[in-house]
Design a protein around this motif. Structure first.
Motif, mmCIF file in Angstrom:
data_model
loop_
_atom_site.group_PDB
_atom_site.id
_atom_site.type_symbol
_atom_site.label_atom_id
_atom_site.label_comp_id
_atom_site.label_asym_id
_atom_site.label_seq_id
_atom_site.Cartn_x
_atom_site.Cartn_y
_atom_site.Cartn_z
ATOM 1 N N VAL A 243 4.223 -0.213 -5.902
ATOM 2 C CA VAL A 243 2.888 -0.683 -5.518
ATOM 3 C C VAL A 243 2.752 -0.743 -4.005
ATOM 4 C CG1 VAL A 243 1.318 -2.655 -5.601
ATOM 5 C CG2 VAL A 243 2.545 -1.955 -7.651
ATOM 6 N N GLN A 244 3.784 -1.244 -3.321
ATOM 7 C CA GLN A 244 3.695 -1.342 -1.867
ATOM 8 C C GLN A 244 3.607 0.037 -1.220
ATOM 9 O OE1 GLN A 244 6.978 -2.486 1.128
ATOM 10 N NE2 GLN A 244 6.028 -4.449 0.625
ATOM 11 N N GLY A 245 4.386 0.988 -1.735
ATOM 12 C CA GLY A 245 4.331 2.337 -1.171
ATOM 13 C C GLY A 245 2.950 2.952 -1.283
ATOM 14 N N VAL A 246 2.298 2.744 -2.433
ATOM 15 C CA VAL A 246 0.957 3.306 -2.639
ATOM 16 C C VAL A 246 -0.077 2.529 -1.831
ATOM 17 C CG1 VAL A 246 -0.861 3.722 -4.340
ATOM 18 C CG2 VAL A 246 1.534 4.194 -4.920
ATOM 19 N N PHE A 247 -0.036 1.197 -1.936
ATOM 20 C CA PHE A 247 -1.071 0.373 -1.309
ATOM 21 C C PHE A 247 -1.005 0.453 0.217
ATOM 22 C CE2 PHE A 247 -2.665 -3.705 0.345
ATOM 23 C CZ PHE A 247 -3.951 -3.666 -0.152
ATOM 24 N N LEU A 248 0.186 0.430 0.777
ATOM 25 C CA LEU A 248 0.308 0.465 2.235
ATOM 26 C C LEU A 248 -0.321 1.725 2.807
ATOM 27 C CD1 LEU A 248 3.304 -0.617 4.384
ATOM 28 C CD2 LEU A 248 2.275 1.597 4.812
ATOM 29 N N ASN A 249 0.001 2.865 2.228
ATOM 30 C CA ASN A 249 -0.546 4.127 2.747
ATOM 31 C C ASN A 249 -2.043 4.240 2.503
ATOM 32 O OD1 ASN A 249 1.854 5.893 3.722
ATOM 33 N ND2 ASN A 249 2.571 5.033 1.799
ATOM 34 N N ALA A 250 -2.493 3.755 1.333
ATOM 35 C CA ALA A 250 -3.924 3.815 1.038
ATOM 36 C C ALA A 250 -4.710 2.908 1.980
ATOM 37 C CB ALA A 250 -4.165 3.407 -0.414
ATOM 38 N N TYR A 251 -4.185 1.708 2.219
ATOM 39 C CA TYR A 251 -4.890 0.786 3.118
ATOM 40 C C TYR A 251 -4.858 1.290 4.553
ATOM 41 C CZ TYR A 251 -6.579 -3.555 5.143
ATOM 42 O OH TYR A 251 -7.328 -4.480 5.823
ATOM 43 N N PHE A 252 -3.757 1.893 4.947
ATOM 44 C CA PHE A 252 -3.647 2.463 6.289
ATOM 45 C C PHE A 252 -4.743 3.510 6.524
ATOM 46 C CE2 PHE A 252 -2.004 5.694 9.202
ATOM 47 C CZ PHE A 252 -1.581 4.933 10.271
ATOM 48 N N LEU A 253 -4.896 4.410 5.580
ATOM 49 C CA LEU A 253 -5.950 5.436 5.702
ATOM 50 C C LEU A 253 -7.337 4.808 5.636
ATOM 51 C CD1 LEU A 253 -4.445 8.270 3.460
ATOM 52 C CD2 LEU A 253 -4.585 8.222 5.960
#
Length: 351
Positions: A243-253
């Motif tokens: 979840v962190q791997g997906v959410f971090l990159n999605a929120y960054f973008l």
């Protein structure tokens, strides 16, 4: 004549090198220190001295520093003996008798005590970073989505809630723990991007870098607290990584594309967090969840009374989430007005 003078200069230089090598490090240090004091006394400082005698004193001090970094064998043996001597120290948990790390660079380990003189046991935060939560904050405030981005942020959060409800059901301790692993990401991402923006533009941030990083740290402390209450299973740890791997990159973008959307979404996430902790309190009041004593880390971080319970911890955590809700909705409103965050003073220390 010129050849004779050159030959004499070579002999003189070689004899001076021989004499300097014959001195021990300690004797040489003493001579240079004495000469350096003399040079200072007559007014020669650094590269201000241009005459021969001044140049000798200044160069001598440089050589003294260089030779000073070379220790005699006796000094090396003494330093090795000191490095072997270790003292017990308490680290950021309840672990005791941890050996102290010796530092060649002379960086002393910090010794922090409480107001009553007792030793401070946490390295992850200090007494001056603790606070008493404001429980009077309005928990029912809600931002009604009006624009397309607002609605998109709102329904994105609602969609994320569905799998969470199915997975955790009424295990609110585990739910809170997993929720904080996600909630601690936006503040760090936003703070980092604002930090880089400040560097690129050579401008201040209006305090928003600190505000967002403080938010991330506060959410992380929520996680450190609930880890003491609900021990994560191996598959829950694996879920956090995914979840962190997906959410971090999605929120960054998402933050790069639209900060107003990113902050609005976090505002709605915090509203959902308030709802989750309210349900947590209901289960505690019904007796479905045991109201165990508050973890020691929570008692010190929120300055709770020694007899505080898990219910007290949930109350202060819910108040924190309400404050994060306000800060992020406020940040989104600033962007919606066509302004930048730096134009509005950040609510530093708003808990």
């Amino acid at each position: 004549m010129m050849m004779a003078s050159r030959g004499g200069g070579v002999k003189l230089a070689s004899s001076m090198m021989l004499v300097s090598r014959s001195f021990s490090t300690a004797i040489y240090r003493g001579i240079i220190a004495k000469e350096a004091v003399t040079a200072k006394a007559v007014g020669f400082h650094g590269d201000v001295a241009r005459k021969n005698i001044g140049e000798f004193w200044v160069r001598g001090s440089v050589f003294g520093v260089r030779h000073g970094s070379t220790m005699s064998f006796g000094e090396k043996d003494q330093q090795k003996a000191e490095m072997k001597q270790t003292q017990p120290v308490v680290e950021g948990g309840d672990k005791e008798e941890k050996k102290e790390i010796a530092s060649y660079w002379g960086v002393p380990p910090s010794r922090v005590t409480k107001e009553d003189g007792a030793e401070w046991k946490w390295n992850c935060f200090r007494p001056w970073e603790t606070y008493s939560a404001d429980l009077s904050i309005d928990l029912k405030k809600h931002h009604v989505p009006a624009t397309f981005l607002d609605k998109m942020a709102y329904w994105t959060v609602k969609a994320l809630r569905l799998p969470t409800d199915l997975f955790f059901q009424r295990r609110y301790g585990c739910r809170a723990m997993m929720l904080e692993t996600v909630a601690a990401v936006p503040g760090m991402v936003g703070g980092m991007l604002l930090h880089c923006k400040s560097l690129r533009r050579f401008e201040h941030s209006g305090g928003w870098i600190k505000t967002l990083l403080d938010e991330a740290e506060n959410e992380r402390m929520h996680l450190m607290t609930f880890m003491e209450v609900a021990k994560p299973r191996w598959y829950e740890r694996a879920l956090v990584i995914t979840v962190q791997g997906v959410f971090l990159n999605a929120y960054f973008l998402g933050y790069i594309i639209s900060p107003k959307f990113a902050h609005r979404m976090v505002g709605y996430l915090e509203e959902e967090a308030i709802h989750s902790y309210t349900e947590f309190l209901k289960e505690l009041d019904k007796g479905n969840i045991e109201n165990v004593p508050a973890p020691a880390i929570a008692v010190d971080y929120w300055r709770l009374p020694p007899n505080a319970t898990l219910r007290d911890v949930v109350l202060v955590v819910r108040a924190d989430e309400a404050h994060h809700r306000d800060v992020n909705h406020f940040a989104s409103d600033i962007h919606y007005q066509g302004r930048e965050l730096k134009e509005a003073p950040a609510p530093i220390g708003y808990h």
